[in-house]
Scaffold this motif. Structure first.
Motif, short mmCIF file in Angstrom:
data_model
loop_
_atom_site.label_atom_id
_atom_site.label_comp_id
_atom_site.label_asym_id
_atom_site.label_seq_id
_atom_site.Cartn_x
_atom_site.Cartn_y
_atom_site.Cartn_z
N GLY A 1 0.80 -1.23 0.00
CA GLY A 1 0.00 0.00 0.00
C GLY A 1 0.82 1.26 0.00
N GLN A 2 2.07 1.15 0.41
CA GLN A 2 2.96 2.32 0.41
C GLN A 2 3.94 2.29 -0.76
OE1 GLN A 2 4.63 1.63 4.34
NE2 GLN A 2 3.47 3.36 5.18
N GLY B 1 -0.31 7.50 6.76
CA GLY B 1 -0.44 8.66 5.90
C GLY B 1 -1.33 8.52 4.69
N ARG B 2 -1.78 7.30 4.35
CA ARG B 2 -2.70 7.17 3.22
C ARG B 2 -4.01 7.84 3.59
NH1 ARG B 2 0.24 6.88 -1.05
NH2 ARG B 2 1.41 4.94 -1.34
N MET C 1 -6.44 -4.97 9.42
CA MET C 1 -5.31 -4.44 10.18
C MET C 1 -4.38 -3.64 9.27
SD MET C 1 -4.39 -7.52 12.88
CE MET C 1 -4.59 -8.92 11.77
N ALA C 2 -4.15 -4.14 8.05
CA ALA C 2 -3.27 -3.43 7.12
C ALA C 2 -3.89 -2.11 6.68
CB ALA C 2 -2.98 -4.31 5.91
N ALA C 3 -5.21 -2.10 6.47
CA ALA C 3 -5.88 -0.86 6.08
C ALA C 3 -5.70 0.21 7.16
CB ALA C 3 -7.36 -1.12 5.83
N ASP D 1 -6.84 12.40 11.89
CA ASP D 1 -6.19 13.18 10.83
C ASP D 1 -7.07 13.33 9.59
OD1 ASP D 1 -3.84 13.53 12.28
OD2 ASP D 1 -3.04 11.60 11.63
N GLY D 2 -8.28 12.76 9.64
CA GLY D 2 -9.19 12.88 8.50
C GLY D 2 -9.01 11.82 7.44
N HIS D 3 -8.17 10.83 7.70
CA HIS D 3 -7.98 9.75 6.73
C HIS D 3 -9.13 8.75 6.87
CE1 HIS D 3 -3.39 10.69 7.02
NE2 HIS D 3 -4.11 11.70 6.56
#
Length: 723
Positions: free
Chosen positions: A204-205, A237-238, A228-230, A278-280
Motif C-alpha cells: 500500500g505504500q 499517511g494514506r 489491520m493493514a488498512a 487526521d481525517g484519513h
C-alpha cells in the motif's frame, strides 16, 4: 418440560473450543421431531451469534435470526457460534459449504435431515431449482450419506417421536481429551498472518501497478489481515483506502479489525466508513458504485474476489494505482484456483509485476478441526489437478464411457479435480448436478493408470412441438435445456427445442496431455453417442474466448449464436456452437449459422463493443458469407484504398466486405485488424480508439484502414478472385 432430554451442550462447546474444533450435529428424523429436538437443545446454549437457515417462524421459536438458503452470501465474512440448517427445506450445496466456514472454534452445525438410509430417495426441495426433481435416484446425496456414516467426528442424533423418546435419551456426546498445558487453542494472529499484514502495508505504500493477490481457505484470517493493514496504512499517511466486496456483510470482520487497530486514533465512524483524527478514511463501496463513482483512493482492497465478475475485477485493477485482491480457495464460489488461473491471464498481461501470497494456517480453528475436513470431503472442495511427473503421450490414451455417481472416491476426486482446474468457477452445486442429472453422459480419457481427460455432457430438447413453439415465442421457460431453450428463444428456431441434442457442459484435459488431441477424441466419443442414440445435434455453450472457440471449431462445431449479455462469472459473452448429426440437425445448424451471420453485424455496435477483435475474427471466419460484392463495391474499395474517398462514405462497403467470403479469416493476424474491428464493425469513434491506444487519431486510423484495403485488393484483385 422439554419434549426431549437436554444434553450438556455448553460443557461440550467449551471442550471443543479449547481444542480449536467445530462439530456437525446430524439430526435425523421427521421434520416436526427434528425441529422440536433442536429447539429444545438450543434453550441451554449461550451463543453470541447464531443463524437459522430455513423458515422464519421456526427460527423465532429458537430465538435465532433466519435466512433463506439463497441469501447465504450476506453472511460470508462473519463469524457464528451456532448454525441450524433445516435440510427439510432444501440443501443448497453452495450455501451449506459457505456458511460452515463462518463458524468459529467451539461452533456447532445442526443439520436437520431424514435418516441417512433415505437420502438417495429424499425429494430435496432444492432440486426444483436445478431441474433435478424428476431424478429417481440422487447419487450426490447418497454419496454424502456414506461419507457422513463413516465420519468419526459427526454427532448423530435420532430425533424420534414422543412415544420413542427413550431411544433419543440415550444419545450421548462424545468424550474428548483435555488439551495439555500450553496446548489450549487460542484465536490469535499466526506468523503467516503477521507477515501478510506487513506485506500489505508495504504494497500500500509502494510503487504503483504491483497488485497483490491473497488466496486462502476460509478461517485463515485474510479479512482480518486486510483490516489491520488498512488501519496501518491510514495511520502511516494514506488518506483514502477503499474496500469492496459482493456485500458489506462480507467485510464486517475486516472493519472490526481495522477499528480495533485504530484505537484512540479513530475519530468518527458511520455504517460504511471509519475516519481517523487526521481525517484519513477507510470506506466500503459496492463494486458497481465504486466503478461508477471512481473515488480518489490510493489503495483499493477487494475481498471475496472470486465472487465478483472477472470484467469488474479487471476494471478495478486498471482503475486505481494499488489494488489487492483476496479470494477464498475452497468455498461456495468455486475455487480461488479457478479465479487465479483465469484472472492470472489478465494480471500477466496488464500488470506483470503482480505478487501472490497464500495463507494455510487456520486462525478461527485448529488444523485438526473435524468439520473442515468433513466439509472438504462432502463437497470435494480440495479436489484439484495433480500434475503428472512427465508429459504423457497420447499414444496410450483410451476413451471410455463413465458414470461419476458409480465411481470410487479417489477416481471421482481425480476427475472432478480436472474440471475444477480447467474452469473459472466450479461450485459444490456443479458436483451435485454432475452426479444427479439423469440425462448426464460422461467420458474419461485414461493414460498410464491415471485420468488425463474428462467430458461431461447432458441430453437436452425433445420437447413437444407445441411447447417448443411456446419456448421460441418466449412464453415458456423450463428448468434445464440451456442450449435447446436459448437457441429456440434467442435463435428463433423452435426446432432447437423439439429436436434432441447433446450439450457438452465441460471438457478438461490434464496440462501434460494438452495439445495431443485428447480433447478432440473426447468430443468424438460424444459425437458417436449422438449417432448411436439417434440424437440430432452436438453442441456447447461457453464464455467467449478465442482459444476455446478454436478448439471447438477444430472439433467440428460451428458458431450459431453470441449472447447479448456478459456472463456474471467471467464477464465474457456466451458463445454457442453446434454440429448437426442427423439430417434435421444438420439443417438446423446451418439455418442457425446463416441467420446469425445475417444479423450479427447489426448487433455488433449495439451490444458487442467490448468484445475483443481476436474473438470477433474467430467468430466471423466461422460464419457463412452473406454479401457478394458488386462492381460498384469494388470501385468504392479501390477509391478508398488508392484515392481520397472518406471513411464515412466508404463505411457501408467496408461493412459489406467484412461479411464477404473468407474476409475475416484473411483479416486475422494482420496488424490493422484491431482498428478494422473497432472502427468498422463495433462502431467506436476515433477519440475512443485513440484513448484506448488503437491508433494515434482519425488520420492515422484511416491510413491503417486504407493500407489494409490496399493489401486485400493486391491479394484478391478487382473482382474478389485471388491474384
Amino acid at each position: 418440560m422439554p419434549a426431549f432430554p437436554n444434553l450438556n451442550w455448553q460443557h461440550f462447546i467449551e471442550q471443543i473450543a479449547r481444542l480449536g474444533q467445530r462439530r456437525l450435529v446430524l439430526v435425523e428424523g421427521e421434520p416436526s421431531c427434528c425441529l422440536e429436538w433442536v429447539t429444545d437443545q438450543l434453550e441451554g446454549l449461550q451463543t453470541a451469534c447464531g443463524l437459522w437457515v430455513g423458515a422464519s417462524d421456526d427460527a423465532a421459536r429458537a430465538g435465532l435470526p433466519a435466512i433463506a438458503a439463497k441469501q447465504y452470501k450476506r453472511w460470508l465474512g462473519q463469524e457464528l457460534d451456532v448454525l441450524v440448517w433445516d435440510g427439510w427445506r432444501g440443501n443448497s450445496p453452495d450455501g451449506f459449504a459457505a456458511l460452515a466456514g463462518t463458524l468459529r472454534a467451539g461452533g456447532l452445525v445442526f443439520w436437520l435431515m431424514p435418516p441417512l438410509a433415505r437420502w438417495g430417495e429424499f425429494a430435496d426441495p432444492d432440486y426444483q431449482r436445478m431441474g433435478l426433481e424428476q431424478a429417481p435416484w440422487h447419487g450426490f446425496a447418497a454419496r454424502q450419506a456414506r461419507v457422513l456414516a463413516e465420519a468419526s467426528g459427526v454427532i448423530r442424533v435420532s430425533a424420534t417421536r414422543v412415544e420413542d423418546q427413550k431411544k433419543a435419551a440415550h444419545t450421548e456426546l462424545p468424550a474428548l481429551p483435555e488439551p495439555q498445558e500450553g496446548e489450549v487453542f487460542c484465536v490469535g494472529a499466526t506468523p503467516e498472518q503477521r507477515v501478510l499484514v506487513a506485506q500489505l502495508v508495504r504494497f500500500g505504500q509502494g510503487r504503483r501497478r504491483r497488485p497483490l493477490v491473497v488466496t486462502a481457505d476460509r478461517g485463515r484470517g485474510k479479512s482480518a489481515a486486510l483490516g489491520m493493514a488498512a488501519a496501518e496504512l491510514l495511520l502511516a499517511g494514506r488518506e483514502q483506502v477503499v474496500v469492496t466486496a459482493p456485500a458489506f456483510e462480507n467485510v464486517r470482520t475486516l472493519f472490526e479489525h481495522a477499528r480495533q487497530r485504530l484505537g484512540d486514533e479513530l475519530a468518527e465512524e458511520g455504517e460504511l466508513w471509519l475516519r481517523t483524527v487526521d481525517g484519513h478514511c477507510l470506506s466500503f463501496w459496492p463494486v458497481d458504485e465504486l466503478l461508477a463513482g471512481r473515488p480518489a483512493a490510493e489503495v483499493v482492497m477487494v475481498d471475496e474476489a472470486a465472487a465478483i465478475p472477472a470484467y469488474w475485477l479487471r476494471e478495478v485493477l486498471l482503475g486505481w494505482p494499488r489494488v489487492a485482491f483476496a479470494s477464498t480457495v475452497h468455498g461456495y464460489e468455486g475455487t480461488g484456483r479457478g479465479f487465479t488461473l483465469r484472472f492470472r491471464e489478465v494480471l500477466d498481461r496488464e500488470t506483470p509485476h503482480w505478487q501472490q501470497v497464500t495463507l494455510s494456517q487456520p486462525i478461527r480453528w485448529a488444523r485438526e478441526d473435524p468439520l473442515e475436513a468433513l466439509i472438504f470431503r462432502l463437497f470435494l472442495l480440495n479436489a484439484g489437478e495433480t500434475p503428472a511427473a512427465d508429459r504423457l503421450s497420447a499414444e496410450g490414451v483410451t476413451i471410455e464411457s463413465w458414470r461419476p455417481a458409480d465411481a470410487n472416491e479417489a477416481e471421482l476426486a481425480e476427475a472432478f479435480g480436472l474440471l475444477v482446474n480447467a474452469h473459472y468457477r466450479t461450485r459444490p452445486s456443479d458436483l451435485r448436478q454432475w452426479l444427479d442429472d439423469p440425462n448426464a453422459q460422461s467420458w474419461l480419457a485414461r493414460c498410464g493408470g491415471r485420468i488425463v481427460g474428462v467430458l461431461w455432457a447432458t441430453v437436452e430438447g425433445g420437447l413437444p412441438e407445441a411447447l417448443a413453439q411456446q419456448v421460441m415465442l418466449g412464453k415458456r421457460r423450463l428448468r434445464g435445456h440451456l442450449l435447446a431453450q436459448s437457441l429456440a428463444s434467442h435463435g428463433g428456431f423452435a426446432e432447437a427445442a423439439s429436436q434432441c441434442g447433446l450439450r457438452i457442459v465441460r471438457v478438461a484435459v490434464l496440462a501434460q496431455s494438452r495439445g495431443q488431441g485428447v480433447g478432440r477424441r473426447l468430443v468424438e466419443a460424444a459425437r458417436r453417442y449422438c449417432q448411436q442414440e439417434g440424437l440430432d445435434y452436438l453442441g456447447t455453450s461457453f464464455g467467449g474466448e478465442p482459444g476455446l472457440l478454436r478448439f471447438w471449431r477444430h472439433s467440428g462445431l460451428q458458431v450459431v449464436r453470441l449472447g447479448l449479455q456478459q456472463e456474471a462469472s467471467t464477464g465474457e459473452f456466451p458463445v454457442q456452437m453446434l454440429e448437426g448429426v442427423s439430417r434435421a440437425g444438420i439443417e438446423l445448424a446451418n439455418s442457425l449459422a446463416a441467420r446469425f451471420s445475417g444479423h450479427w453485424q447489426v448487433l455488433l455496435p449495439r451490444h458487442w463493443q467490448a468484445v475483443s477483435a481476436e474473438l470477433l475474427m474467430e467468430i466471423g471466419r466461422d460464419l457463412p458469407a452473406t454479401q457478394l460484392l458488386s462492381g460498384d463495391d469494388w470501385r468504392d474499395l479501390h477509391s478508398f484504398a488508392h484515392g481520397f474517398r472518406g471513411f464515412e462514405l466508404a463505411l457501408p462497403v467496408l461493412i459489406r466486405l467484412s461479411a464477404s467470403k473468407s474476409f475475416m479469416g484473411w483479416l486475422a493476424g494482420r496488424d490493422e485488424a484491431d482498428v478494422w474491428c473497432k472502427a468498422v464493425l463495433q462502431g467506436w469513434d476515433w477519440q475512443s480508439l485513440r484513448l484506448q491506444g488503437f491508433c494515434q487519431g482519425q488520420k492515422a486510423g484511416e491510413a491503417d484502414l486504407r493500407q489494409l484495403v490496399q493489401a486485400y485488393l493486391a491479394d484478391f484483385g478487382k473482382n474478389g478472385r485471388p491474384v
